[in-house]
Design a protein around this motif. Structure first.
Motif, PDB file in Angstrom:
ATOM      1  N   ASP A 196      30.995  25.421 -20.893  1.00  0.00           N
ATOM      2  CA  ASP A 196      29.748  25.422 -20.114  1.00  0.00           C
ATOM      3  C   ASP A 196      29.796  24.383 -19.005  1.00  0.00           C
ATOM      4  N   SER A 197      30.358  23.214 -19.306  1.00  0.00           N
ATOM      5  CA  SER A 197      30.443  22.156 -18.288  1.00  0.00           C
ATOM      6  C   SER A 197      31.362  22.562 -17.146  1.00  0.00           C
ATOM      7  N   VAL A 198      32.501  23.175 -17.479  1.00  0.00           N
ATOM      8  CA  VAL A 198      33.455  23.590 -16.443  1.00  0.00           C
ATOM      9  C   VAL A 198      32.823  24.645 -15.541  1.00  0.00           C
ATOM     10  N   LYS A 199      32.118  25.606 -16.112  1.00  0.00           N
ATOM     11  CA  LYS A 199      31.489  26.655 -15.302  1.00  0.00           C
ATOM     12  C   LYS A 199      30.438  26.072 -14.362  1.00  0.00           C
ATOM     13  N   ALA A 200      29.596  25.193 -14.880  1.00  0.00           N
ATOM     14  CA  ALA A 200      28.531  24.617 -14.053  1.00  0.00           C
ATOM     15  C   ALA A 200      29.096  23.745 -12.939  1.00  0.00           C
ATOM     16  N   LEU A 201      30.081  22.902 -13.271  1.00  0.00           N
ATOM     17  CA  LEU A 201      30.648  21.998 -12.272  1.00  0.00           C
ATOM     18  C   LEU A 201      31.478  22.765 -11.237  1.00  0.00           C
ATOM     19  N   SER A 202      32.171  23.804 -11.666  1.00  0.00           N
ATOM     20  CA  SER A 202      32.960  24.588 -10.718  1.00  0.00           C
ATOM     21  C   SER A 202      32.059  25.277  -9.704  1.00  0.00           C
ATOM     22  N   LYS A 203      30.938  25.804 -10.170  1.00  0.00           N
ATOM     23  CA  LYS A 203      29.998  26.460  -9.240  1.00  0.00           C
ATOM     24  C   LYS A 203      29.426  25.454  -8.247  1.00  0.00           C
ATOM     25  N   LYS A 204      29.059  24.272  -8.735  1.00  0.00           N
ATOM     26  CA  LYS A 204      28.527  23.254  -7.835  1.00  0.00           C
ATOM     27  C   LYS A 204      29.585  22.789  -6.844  1.00  0.00           C
ATOM     28  N   ALA A 205      30.842  22.742  -7.293  1.00  0.00           N
ATOM     29  CA  ALA A 205      31.923  22.320  -6.393  1.00  0.00           C
ATOM     30  C   ALA A 205      32.117  23.331  -5.272  1.00  0.00           C
ATOM     31  N   ARG A 206      32.099  24.624  -5.605  1.00  0.00           N
ATOM     32  CA  ARG A 206      32.299  25.655  -4.580  1.00  0.00           C
ATOM     33  C   ARG A 206      31.100  25.745  -3.640  1.00  0.00           C
ATOM     34  N   ASP A 207      29.923  25.399  -4.140  1.00  0.00           N
ATOM     35  CA  ASP A 207      28.729  25.408  -3.298  1.00  0.00           C
ATOM     36  C   ASP A 207      28.554  24.106  -2.530  1.00  0.00           C
ATOM     37  N   GLY A 208      29.429  23.119  -2.802  1.00  0.00           N
ATOM     38  CA  GLY A 208      29.313  21.823  -2.136  1.00  0.00           C
ATOM     39  C   GLY A 208      28.126  21.007  -2.601  1.00  0.00           C
ATOM     40  N   LYS A 209      27.712  21.161  -3.855  1.00  0.00           N
ATOM     41  CA  LYS A 209      26.521  20.502  -4.362  1.00  0.00           C
ATOM     42  C   LYS A 209      26.833  19.428  -5.404  1.00  0.00           C
ATOM     43  N   LEU A 210      28.087  19.034  -5.538  1.00  0.00           N
ATOM     44  CA  LEU A 210      28.429  18.018  -6.537  1.00  0.00           C
ATOM     45  C   LEU A 210      27.831  16.665  -6.164  1.00  0.00           C
ATOM     46  N   LEU A 211      27.315  15.973  -7.156  1.00  0.00           N
ATOM     47  CA  LEU A 211      26.850  14.602  -6.958  1.00  0.00           C
ATOM     48  C   LEU A 211      28.046  13.659  -7.013  1.00  0.00           C
ATOM     49  N   PRO A 212      27.951  12.493  -6.376  1.00  0.00           N
ATOM     50  CA  PRO A 212      29.095  11.571  -6.391  1.00  0.00           C
ATOM     51  C   PRO A 212      29.564  11.214  -7.788  1.00  0.00           C
ATOM     52  N   GLU A 213      28.638  11.024  -8.722  1.00  0.00           N
ATOM     53  CA  GLU A 213      29.054  10.645 -10.071  1.00  0.00           C
ATOM     54  C   GLU A 213      29.718  11.782 -10.826  1.00  0.00           C
ATOM     55  N   GLU A 214      29.674  12.998 -10.268  1.00  0.00           N
ATOM     56  CA  GLU A 214      30.289  14.149 -10.935  1.00  0.00           C
ATOM     57  C   GLU A 214      31.742  14.369 -10.516  1.00  0.00           C
ATOM     58  N   TYR A 215      32.220  13.636  -9.502  1.00  0.00           N
ATOM     59  CA  TYR A 215      33.621  13.786  -9.107  1.00  0.00           C
ATOM     60  C   TYR A 215      34.330  12.451  -8.889  1.00  0.00           C
ATOM     61  N   GLN A 216      33.634  11.339  -8.985  1.00  0.00           N
ATOM     62  CA  GLN A 216      34.266  10.037  -8.808  1.00  0.00           C
ATOM     63  C   GLN A 216      34.651   9.462 -10.167  1.00  0.00           C
ATOM     64  N   GLY A 217      35.892   9.001 -10.259  1.00  0.00           N
ATOM     65  CA  GLY A 217      36.360   8.414 -11.504  1.00  0.00           C
ATOM     66  C   GLY A 217      37.341   9.342 -12.197  1.00  0.00           C
ATOM     67  N   GLY A 218      37.214   9.421 -13.523  1.00  0.00           N
ATOM     68  CA  GLY A 218      38.138  10.233 -14.304  1.00  0.00           C
ATOM     69  C   GLY A 218      39.331   9.413 -14.761  1.00  0.00           C
ATOM     70  N   SER A 219      39.896   9.795 -15.909  1.00  0.00           N
ATOM     71  CA  SER A 219      41.039   9.067 -16.448  1.00  0.00           C
ATOM     72  C   SER A 219      42.295   9.919 -16.545  1.00  0.00           C
ATOM     73  N   PHE A 220      42.158  11.251 -16.435  1.00  0.00           N
ATOM     74  CA  PHE A 220      43.295  12.162 -16.589  1.00  0.00           C
ATOM     75  C   PHE A 220      42.931  13.454 -15.879  1.00  0.00           C
ATOM     76  N   SER A 221      43.890  14.038 -15.158  1.00  0.00           N
ATOM     77  CA  SER A 221      43.603  15.252 -14.382  1.00  0.00           C
ATOM     78  C   SER A 221      44.385  16.442 -14.919  1.00  0.00           C
ATOM     79  N   ILE A 222      43.792  17.631 -14.751  1.00  0.00           N
ATOM     80  CA  ILE A 222      44.443  18.891 -15.122  1.00  0.00           C
ATOM     81  C   ILE A 222      44.307  19.852 -13.947  1.00  0.00           C
ATOM     82  N   SER A 223      45.426  20.435 -13.526  1.00  0.00           N
ATOM     83  CA  SER A 223      45.438  21.433 -12.467  1.00  0.00           C
ATOM     84  C   SER A 223      46.067  22.704 -13.014  1.00  0.00           C
TER      85      SER A 223
END
Length: 519
Positions: A409-436
């Protein structure tokens, strides 16, 4: 007679204070101080001035409220810094109009940062009096004035734009510290014969335009980075020539001393080439020639991505480790969940397996801040999402404590906000490990670039059917089809060495192939 005049003055003063305090919302004692009315101890000194003012000013109320010196300064709306790497911003859309009431917390406008489109909220109540920077304006420097808010009751139509507000002073132009012509200093005799264009570093576009219009870079000013004479500088010279402010530049024939072998600089300074050393650049208003190209304006997101990728590959020592994982058990569990109307993807299992492995091996959940490694307290997984403006990595916070469905559910919601350009700074800043994950693009395997200050990124390819030779319960050999995926981990060798990366992938493989561990 004097007593009557004193009573009139006191009554007038009282009525004035009550009306003005109701209008301005301030304390009568403060109003008395601001307006300049003295206290009762100096009433006698007020008689002539106050009465005379009252008689000569029939419209005392209007004068009082329209006095310029009583108006407060407008509230300035400045271009804010909405991300750590933001240097400029674009006004996408104004959500309020001039003259519209604004309350604290209301959305004023949408600003495109170097990461996403963020809504700027008002901090004060009032009226939006002036939109200084219209929507659609790009590359607005931090601290620049973009709007003004006045308090309710003030005349917003005639608000004046402060003259003392502007963007921070720009850095010194790179054109000022021009490259020192050391060869000319060493040989002063040849200095006056060397073409002046040698003092400038020309971009390919600028060189082509100057050559076509018989102009020289010395007739203008270089404004590009590191003193480069850019295409815009050359076009500015063309405009000046068309206006008759400058004439064509003609090189003075070199003296006999130049009959010797020409220097490399002189060889490249000729007015034309039989064959260009670099492809020519298209000229505005003319059809493209063979070998030309069209410059594509880069968005803020693209510029930041290019900068960070270059810094990562040039400063972070990347090491790579690859492993194949069997998805048979994961696909079976996923099918069972679909029957119960629970929709999850294989990538959700991968995120959960990575988070669980990081919890088991906290030495990998680290970052490098330039001075040394730091172990991170939270397991926040950054998931790469491709958008029209570039790649962005929204974060699944505390992924190890979430279930598969919650992660989905989190991935779906955040992906939609990312494609719409609606991510808040705290939703994409930081992180400790990445997956592509490039499974949906049909990529078998690839290597990804680390996102500093993180230490690792896991690149996931598509799962594919593979025949493997196995043994049944009776020990007979047989061919069996397996669904495998290839994962490649890029790690920062300064904090995660090869041995630690190998153990991490071995543990990750075991967790993913046994989804019962992910429950």
């Amino acid at each position: 007679m004097l007593d009557r005049r004193l009573c009139c003055v006191q009554a007038h003063e009282k009525a004035l204070k009550m009306a003005a305090s109701w209008k301005l919302g301030c304390d009568p004692r403060l109003l008395r101080y601001l307006v300049g009315f003295p206290g009762r101890r100096s009433v006698s000194g007020l008689v002539n001035g106050a009465v005379g003012w009252s008689v000569s000013r029939g419209s005392s109320w209007r004068w009082f409220h329209s006095a310029q010196w009583l108006r407060g300064d407008p509230i300035k709306i400045l271009m804010p810094s909405l991300s750590p790497t933001m240097e400029e911003g674009n006004i996408v859309k104004w959500l309020k109009k001039e003259g519209e009431a604004v309350n604290a917390g209301d959305a004023l406008c949408e600003i495109e940062t170097d990461k996403a489109v963020v809504t700027l909220d008002a901090r004060d109540d009032g009226i939006l009096a002036k939109i200084v920077v219209e929507e659609g304006t790009k590359n607005i420097r931090l601290g620049s004035l973009i709007g003004l808010i006045v308090e309710e009751g003030e005349d917003w139509k005639h608000v004046e734009i402060p003259k003392d507000v502007g963007p921070p002073p720009p850095a010194s132009k790179p054109s000022e510290p021009r490259p020192s012509p050391e060869p000319q200093i060493a040989i002063p005799v040849k200095k006056e014969h060397t073409p002046r264009t040698q003092q400038f570093r020309l971009s390919p576009a600028a060189h082509n335009i100057l050559e076509k219009h018989s102009l020289d870079a010395s007739q203008g000013t270089a404004t590009g980075p590191r003193g480069i004479f850019t295409k815009e500088d050359a076009l500015r010279l063309v405009q000046l020539k068309q206006m008759g402010k400058i004439t064509e530049f003609r090189l003075t024939p070199a003296p006999a001393a130049t009959s010797t072998a020409p220097s490399p600089l002189q060889a490249t300074a000729g007015p034309s080439y039989p064959r260009p050393m670099i492809p020519p650049v298209s000229t505005p208003g003319q059809p493209n020639a063979v070998g030309t190209f069209t410059e594509i304006p880069a968005s803020n997101v693209r510029r930041v991505i290019a900068k960070r990728l270059t810094e990562s590959k040039s400063t972070v020592p990347h090491a790579y480790a690859t492993a194949d994982c069997d998805l048979g058990a994961v696909l079976k569990v996923r099918q069972d969940l679909v029957k119960d109307d629970i929709k999850v993807s294989v990538n959700d299992f991968i995120i959960k397996a990575a988070a669980l492995t990081l919890k088991q091996m906290p030495d990998v959940n680290v970052s490098w801040d330039g001075e040394g490694p730091k172990q991170l307290p939270c397991i926040d997984i950054s998931v790469a999402v491709a958008t029209d403006k570039g790649l962005i990595t929204p974060i699944i916070k505390d992924a190890a404590a979430k279930g598969i469905q919650e992660i989905a559910d989190s991935v779906k919601a955040l992906s939609k906000k990312a494609r719409d350009g609606k991510l808040l700074p705290e939703e994409y800043q930081g992180g400790s490990f990445s997956i592509s994950n490039l499974r949906m693009f049909g990529i078998d395997e690839f290597t990804a670039v680390i996102n500093p200050p993180q230490a690792c990124i896991l690149a996931v390819g598509r799962f594919r059917p593979v025949l493997k030779l196995t043994e049944d319960e009776e020990g007979n050999a047989k061919l069996q089809q397996r669904q495998l995926i290839t994962v490649t981990m890029s790690s920062d060798s300064r904090v995660v060495d090869d041995e630690l990366a190998t153990r991490f992938l071995k543990s990750f493989k075991a967790n993913l192939e046994n989804p019962i561990r992910l429950a």
